[in-house]
Enzyme design. Structure first.
Site, PDB file in Angstrom:
ATOM      1  CE  LYS A 109      -2.148  -1.532   3.629  1.00 18.28           C
ATOM      2  NZ  LYS A 109      -1.392  -2.769   3.744  1.00 18.28           N
ATOM      3  CB  THR A 110       3.668   2.397   2.271  1.00 20.61           C
ATOM      4  OG1 THR A 110       2.823   2.087   3.231  1.00 20.61           O
ATOM      5  CG2 THR A 110       4.730   3.410   2.426  1.00 20.61           C
ATOM      6  CG  ASP A 112       0.398   3.808   6.840  1.00 22.99           C
ATOM      7  OD1 ASP A 112      -0.861   2.905   6.071  1.00 22.99           O
ATOM      8  OD2 ASP A 112       1.176   3.227   6.881  1.00 22.99           O
ATOM      9  CB  THR A 139      -4.691  -3.247   8.109  1.00 22.43           C
ATOM     10  OG1 THR A 139      -5.026  -2.364   9.254  1.00 22.43           O
ATOM     11  CG2 THR A 139      -3.378  -3.083   7.608  1.00 22.43           C
ATOM     12  NE  ARG A 186       6.512  -3.884   5.706  1.00 25.79           N
ATOM     13  CZ  ARG A 186       5.419  -3.361   6.017  1.00 25.79           C
ATOM     14  NH1 ARG A 186       4.336  -4.125   6.762  1.00 25.79           N
ATOM     15  NH2 ARG A 186       5.207  -2.208   5.582  1.00 25.79           N
TER      16      ARG A 186
HETATM   17  P1  ADP Z   1       2.166  -1.875   3.176  1.00 24.89           P
HETATM   18  O1  ADP Z   1       2.112  -0.344   3.198  1.00 24.89           O
HETATM   19  O2  ADP Z   1       0.952  -2.463   2.516  1.00 24.89           O
HETATM   20  O3  ADP Z   1       2.294  -2.445   4.803  1.00 24.89           O
HETATM   21  P2  ADP Z   1       4.758  -1.462   1.962  1.00 24.89           P
HETATM   22  O4  ADP Z   1       4.175  -0.803   0.746  1.00 24.89           O
HETATM   23  O5  ADP Z   1       5.422  -0.807   2.909  1.00 24.89           O
HETATM   24  O6  ADP Z   1       3.351  -2.456   2.418  1.00 24.89           O
HETATM   25  O7  ADP Z   1       5.671  -2.922   1.288  1.00 24.89           O
HETATM   26  C1  ADP Z   1       6.553  -3.482   2.219  1.00 24.89           C
HETATM   27  C2  ADP Z   1       7.678  -3.858   1.626  1.00 24.89           C
HETATM   28  O8  ADP Z   1       7.426  -4.882   0.404  1.00 24.89           O
HETATM   29  C3  ADP Z   1       8.070  -2.555   0.497  1.00 24.89           C
HETATM   30  O9  ADP Z   1       9.244  -2.024   1.286  1.00 24.89           O
HETATM   31  C4  ADP Z   1       8.741  -3.282  -0.612  1.00 24.89           C
HETATM   32  O10 ADP Z   1      10.038  -3.492  -0.494  1.00 24.89           O
HETATM   33  C5  ADP Z   1       7.985  -4.570  -0.592  1.00 24.89           C
HETATM   34  N1  ADP Z   1       6.921  -4.610  -1.575  1.00 24.89           N
HETATM   35  C6  ADP Z   1       5.776  -4.240  -1.449  1.00 24.89           C
HETATM   36  N2  ADP Z   1       4.999  -4.433  -2.708  1.00 24.89           N
HETATM   37  C7  ADP Z   1       5.634  -4.699  -3.691  1.00 24.89           C
HETATM   38  C8  ADP Z   1       5.859  -5.103  -5.210  1.00 24.89           C
HETATM   39  N3  ADP Z   1       4.288  -5.033  -5.712  1.00 24.89           N
HETATM   40  N4  ADP Z   1       7.107  -5.380  -5.771  1.00 24.89           N
HETATM   41  C9  ADP Z   1       8.004  -5.345  -5.020  1.00 24.89           C
HETATM   42  N5  ADP Z   1       8.084  -5.320  -3.893  1.00 24.89           N
HETATM   43  C10 ADP Z   1       7.362  -4.933  -2.944  1.00 24.89           C
END
Ligand code: ADP
Length: 339
Positions: free
Chosen positions: A67-68, A112, A161, A220
């Site tokens: 998401k981030t 977020d 989430t 992650r």
């Molecule tokens: P969320 O915000 O959903 O908790 P993040 O966007 O922070 O998740 O993702 C966590 C980590 O996973 C990121 O730092 C990145 O390295 C990896 N990641 C997430 N999505 C992808 C993707 N589609 N392709 C490659 N790496 C990804």
């Protein structure tokens, strides 16, 4: 002396340098989530071609799915800036005010954990999202006056989430709503290959697949596990990499062949052993495990539900025969072959 905690806007935490190195910087570097990716690219392209600001976007899904990453890639595609805030830190409308007034034309405001916004902040957001204006009340009682303040058109990207906790009026103000689902093992293996290249630790397909299968469908976790395997390899295996080394390193962390860790298994064991398989309420499980029910609901349950190891019924959680079978096969910690 008694001390009071001041409500404050927290600066977004800087990710550790390695995390920054692994996080895709552009949409084209992102792997998986093809349908979401394509729809967002169309919306971005259309906004760019028309010279308009992109509609507000709500991203929901379990932690660690990107998401981030989407939220930080979108402004790069638009050639604009981003401000990052967290719903938990926006306690009152005044905390949100500087973010809104700082938005430049077409820029992105990323909130977020948007489900954690208090209702007063949510209501303050409605006119900002809909008409790009805010209503500020000055003074009290009969002397109170409301002034309208125009804002520059911006794009709100909200991440959560817990989509279910977002009120309908807030949800309806998002033009684009996307749900991120767990990644397939093939997509995760591609992410592991990409990250291992960036960490200067190339590996064969078999090893990447093994890590992918043990990462709960979550990029992650795949990256975190990869870093641990790299440490293990440096410390115990002279920097070599093989499927045996990866397996041994993961088993040492208590990660089993489904990718569950000790905490996931303790959750399943609590339902099975303490509550005779269920049904049991989430609060009772959380109390027994001395943890917060939010942690279980956000971090543990979604994947176990997805794998059908537990089910949710109106009367509580129940372990499934598949869950019981899984508990019957404890991980062989530290018994893997290195080479
Ligand atoms: P969320 O915000 O959903 O908790 P993040 O966007 O922070 O998740 O993702 C966590 C980590 O996973 C990121 O730092 C990145 O390295 C990896 N990641 C997430 N999505 C992808 C993707 N589609 N392709 C490659 N790496 C990804």
């Amino acid at each position: 002396m008694e001390s009071f905690r001041q409500p404050s806007i927290q600066a977004p935490e800087e990710p550790p340098p390695e995390d920054r190195a692994l996080r895709p910087q552009r949409m084209e570097e992102m792997i998986g989530q093809r349908a979401v990716h394509e729809r967002l690219m169309i919306a971005i392209d259309a906004a760019r071609k028309r010279g308009e600001s992109l509609g507000h976007i709500l991203l929901d899904g379990p932690p660690g799915l990107g998401k981030t990453t989407f939220a930080t890639c979108i402004p790069r595609e638009l050639g604009t800036t981003i401000q990052i805030a967290s719903g938990a830190a926006l306690a009152a409308p005044k905390d949100l005010l500087p973010y809104l007034t700082n938005c430049s034309e077409g820029s992105v405001l990323f909130i977020d954990e948007i489900h954690r916004l208090p209702i007063a902040v949510e209501e303050f957001l409605y006119p900002a999202m809909e008409d790009f204006r805010i209503d500020i009340t000055l003074g009290d009682g009969v002397a109170a006056r409301t002034i309208n303040m125009p804002l520059r058109p911006f794009t709100l990207v909200g991440a959560t989430t817990r989509a279910g906790l977002i009120s309908a009026p807030l949800r309806d103000r998002f033009v684009i709503r996307e749900h991120l689902d767990y990644y397939s093992p093939a997509e995760l293996a591609a992410i592991v290959h990409r990250s291992s290249g960036k960490l200067s630790m190339p590996m064969d397909d078999e090893t990447a697949n093994e890590i992918a299968h043990r990462s709960r469908g979550t990029p992650r976790l795949a990256n975190n596990r990869l870093r641990w395997i790299r440490d293990f390899s440096t410390s115990r295996a002279e920097g070599l990499m093989s499927v045996g080394i990866a397996r041994t390193a993961l088993e040492m962390q208590g990660i089993d062949e489904l990718g569950l860790d000790g905490f996931d298994r303790r959750y399943l064991e609590t339902i099975q052993r303490v509550f005779a398989g269920g049904p049991v309420g989430i609060e009772a499980i959380a109390h027994t495990m001395s943890t917060a029910s939010d942690t279980l609901e956000d971090d543990v349950e979604p994947y176990l539900l997805r794998c059908e190891l537990v089910i949710r019924t109106p009367r509580g959680r129940r372990i499934t025969p598949k869950g019981e079978d899984h508990l019957g096969a404890p991980p062989k910690v530290g018994q893997g072959k290195l080479f």
